[in-house]
Enzyme design. Structure first.
Site, short mmCIF file in Angstrom:
data_model
loop_
_atom_site.label_atom_id
_atom_site.label_comp_id
_atom_site.label_asym_id
_atom_site.label_seq_id
_atom_site.Cartn_x
_atom_site.Cartn_y
_atom_site.Cartn_z
N SER A 20 0.88 -1.25 -0.11
CA SER A 20 -0.02 -0.15 0.01
C SER A 20 0.98 1.20 0.12
CB SER A 20 -0.99 0.14 1.05
OG SER A 20 -0.10 -0.11 2.42
N ASN A 107 -1.85 -1.87 13.52
CA ASN A 107 -3.18 -1.97 13.70
C ASN A 107 -3.47 -0.50 14.34
OD1 ASN A 107 -3.10 -3.91 12.56
ND2 ASN A 107 -3.85 -5.51 14.07
N THR A 152 -39.57 27.23 -8.80
CA THR A 152 -39.86 26.06 -8.14
C THR A 152 -40.24 25.12 -9.54
OG1 THR A 152 -42.28 26.52 -7.77
CG2 THR A 152 -40.77 26.86 -6.09
N HIS A 153 -39.94 23.90 -9.51
CA HIS A 153 -39.94 23.00 -10.59
C HIS A 153 -39.26 23.55 -11.94
CE1 HIS A 153 -43.43 21.14 -8.40
NE2 HIS A 153 -43.52 22.40 -8.00
N SER A 274 -13.60 25.79 -26.91
CA SER A 274 -13.39 24.73 -27.82
C SER A 274 -12.65 24.65 -28.88
CB SER A 274 -15.16 24.68 -28.24
OG SER A 274 -15.00 23.69 -29.44
N GLU A 287 -18.45 22.34 -14.31
CA GLU A 287 -18.97 20.92 -14.90
C GLU A 287 -18.04 19.87 -13.85
OE1 GLU A 287 -20.11 21.17 -19.28
OE2 GLU A 287 -18.70 22.50 -18.85
N TYR A 314 -9.30 -5.95 13.23
CA TYR A 314 -8.73 -5.29 12.28
C TYR A 314 -8.76 -6.51 11.09
CZ TYR A 314 -5.34 -3.92 8.75
OH TYR A 314 -4.87 -3.48 7.61
N GLN A 319 -7.23 -1.71 4.60
CA GLN A 319 -6.07 -0.92 3.94
C GLN A 319 -6.67 0.05 2.98
OE1 GLN A 319 -2.13 -2.50 3.73
NE2 GLN A 319 -2.51 -2.86 1.51
N1 ARG Z 1 -0.92 -1.13 5.85
C1 ARG Z 1 -2.05 -1.69 6.64
C2 ARG Z 1 -3.15 -0.65 6.69
O1 ARG Z 1 -3.08 0.29 5.93
C3 ARG Z 1 -1.38 -1.32 8.31
C4 ARG Z 1 -1.96 -2.26 9.27
C5 ARG Z 1 -1.50 -3.77 8.79
N2 ARG Z 1 -1.78 -4.65 9.82
C6 ARG Z 1 -1.60 -5.73 9.79
N3 ARG Z 1 -2.02 -6.65 10.78
N4 ARG Z 1 -1.39 -6.35 8.55
O2 ARG Z 1 -4.41 -1.09 7.17
#
Ligand code: ARG
Length: 457
Positions: A20, A107, A152-153, A274, A287, A314, A319
């Protein structure tokens, strides 16, 4: 970092699905800040040696400086921002870095980082809302007596003042501000110390880490602490509704800028041309604000669905909370700033609006109201009489206020000359002076009250 019980490494695809860092590196400031608070507390409590705590602290400060200058260098072998910070710390200070993760888990760490991020995102949204509100107040004051059709409408209903119409958006922003403030107050409990899910056997001091990170108090339940993402939902809900308000304003600007309306001229800075039609001036910014709101709504739904089937505590699904959060935050801030710029610079065509306000016999209610107030006629009967006047005006192809007294009296002899004076759009808006009404004097009062509220904020 978790390889103790494994013999081989993860498959390439496993590594990539698990990673991540591309997204959560954005949390490096929060991660360093929370880690500093944690390390200092471990040192104070005698859980780790004081000199190691000091080395960790100094190392984290140096890492923050490095990241601020160079960004986070992504290492595909390390999953997330937490591991990147810890790895950099190890490189910087050696084995003492290994003590940082005592009495902590990723966590509670990620929950804490995320709360710090959302708190900052809320503060940015609040500041951007203030900017848009200021732009609205300035234009509403300038246009407090400008007359436009009230719909309105999407049918001309009664004339209103443009200042009043603009101030309607200010009310939406006031509610947005209160929703963000409410979300901020509710999230402000520190999850740090919940560890993996059950708490820890170390003699940690959660009050002190909560205070160091400007939380009001530690969270109450360790399982909830690591499983909870309600604060992200609260934020996304406030952001989604705020973006819906911006989208309604964007829609009106788009409509008003369309040639058949031509109520407004788009500022150069907030429109585009345009590539094929040299005549075009497009309301792209409006827009896109309208489009961004669709994405922010999707972000809210993504998070709700992410959470709905998750058992405690968790799970790695969590993630995936960051992509929608960051997306919504970026889109909302740019939308608020764009709308503030647009509102400040848009050109209003007061004559065009006034002429449109006269269309559609928009003062028919005023005739009925006169019959009630000055003629003592019950409203339902007055409504009928005014309706017949509209029919005659329509048949003649003239506006209601252009009918002669004779023509009106042929419908009902109780109609007097004074009634005709009430049928101009100016008289109509001036008469609507009830609290919260469209009369220019009420609009000026509302703006003054809004300014006073801003000062005491
Ligand atoms: N990258 C993880 C997240 O964003 C961090 C927590 C990971 N915890 C674990 N037990 N693998 O949630």
């Amino acid at each position: 970092m978790w390889g103790g019980r494994f013999e081989g490494g993860p498959a390439d695809l496993m590594r990539s699905i698990n990673s991540s860092i591309g997204t959560d590196k954005r949390l490096w400031r929060e991660d360093v800040e929370a880690s500093r608070a944690h390390a200092a507390m471990l040192g104070r409590q005698g859980i780790i040696p004081a000199e190691d705590a000091a080395a960790i602290e100094a190392g984290l400060i140096a890492i923050a400086e490095e990241f601020a200058e160079l960004g986070v260098a992504e290492d595909s072998a390390l999953e997330d921002i937490h591991m990147h910070v810890e790895q950099r710390l190890t490189e910087a200070i050696g084995p003492a870095a290994g003590r940082l993760h005592t009495a902590r888990s990723r966590n509670d760490q990620v929950a804490t980082d995320l709360k710090l991020f959302v708190r900052g995102a809320i503060d940015e949204a609040l500041a951007a809302i203030d900017g848009l509100e200021a732009a609205i107040l300035g234009r509403a004051e300038e246009q407090s007596a400008t007359i436009m059709p009230g719909f309105t409408h999407l049918q001309s209903g009664q004339p209103v003042t443009l200042g009043h119409h603009l101030m309607a958006y200010r009310e939406m922003l006031v509610r947005d501000r209160s929703r963000f403030a409410d979300a901020r107050a509710r999230l402000n409990e520190c999850p740090l110390g919940a560890a993996a899910l059950a708490g820890t056997g170390f003699a940690i001091d959660r009050d002190s880490t909560a205070a160091a990170l400007a939380f009001d108090r530690p969270t109450a339940n360790s399982i909830d602490s690591v499983a909870d993402r309600d604060f992200v939902v609260d934020y996304l809900h406030a952001a989604a509704l705020c973006s819906v308000h911006l989208s309604r304003l964007a829609e009106e600007i788009t409509l008003w800028a369309s040639q058949p309306f031509a109520f407004v001229a788009l500022p150069n800075a907030w429109s585009t041309g345009s590539s094929i039609m040299p005549n075009k001036r497009n309301p792209d910014a409006a827009e896109l604000v309208r489009g961004h709101s669709a994405r922010i709504l999707g972000d809210l739904v993504a998070l709700l669905v992410l959470l709905k089937g998750l058992p405690l505590a968790y799970a790695k699904d969590l993630q995936d909370d960051k992509t929608p959060l960051f997306d919504a935050h970026d889109l909302l801030i740019v939308s608020l700033h764009a709308m503030a710029g647009m509102v400040a610079e848009i050109g209003f065509d007061a004559e065009r609006m006034r002429a449109a306000a006269e269309n559609g016999h928009s003062t028919a209610t005023d005739l009925a109201d006169w019959l009630v107030a000055d003629g003592g006629i019950p409203f339902r009967e007055a409504h009928q009489i005014a309706g017949r006047a509209v029919a005659i005006a329509e048949a003649k192809g003239v506006g209601l206020s252009e009918l002669s007294l004779e023509e009106l009296q042929s419908i009902d002899p109780r109609i007097e000359a004074a009634a005709i004076e009430r049928l101009s759009v100016e008289a109509s808006v001036a008469s609507r002076s009830s609290a919260g009404g469209t009369a220019p004097e009420r609009v000026i009062e509302a703006i003054a009250a809004a300014r006073a509220a801003r000062r005491s904020q």
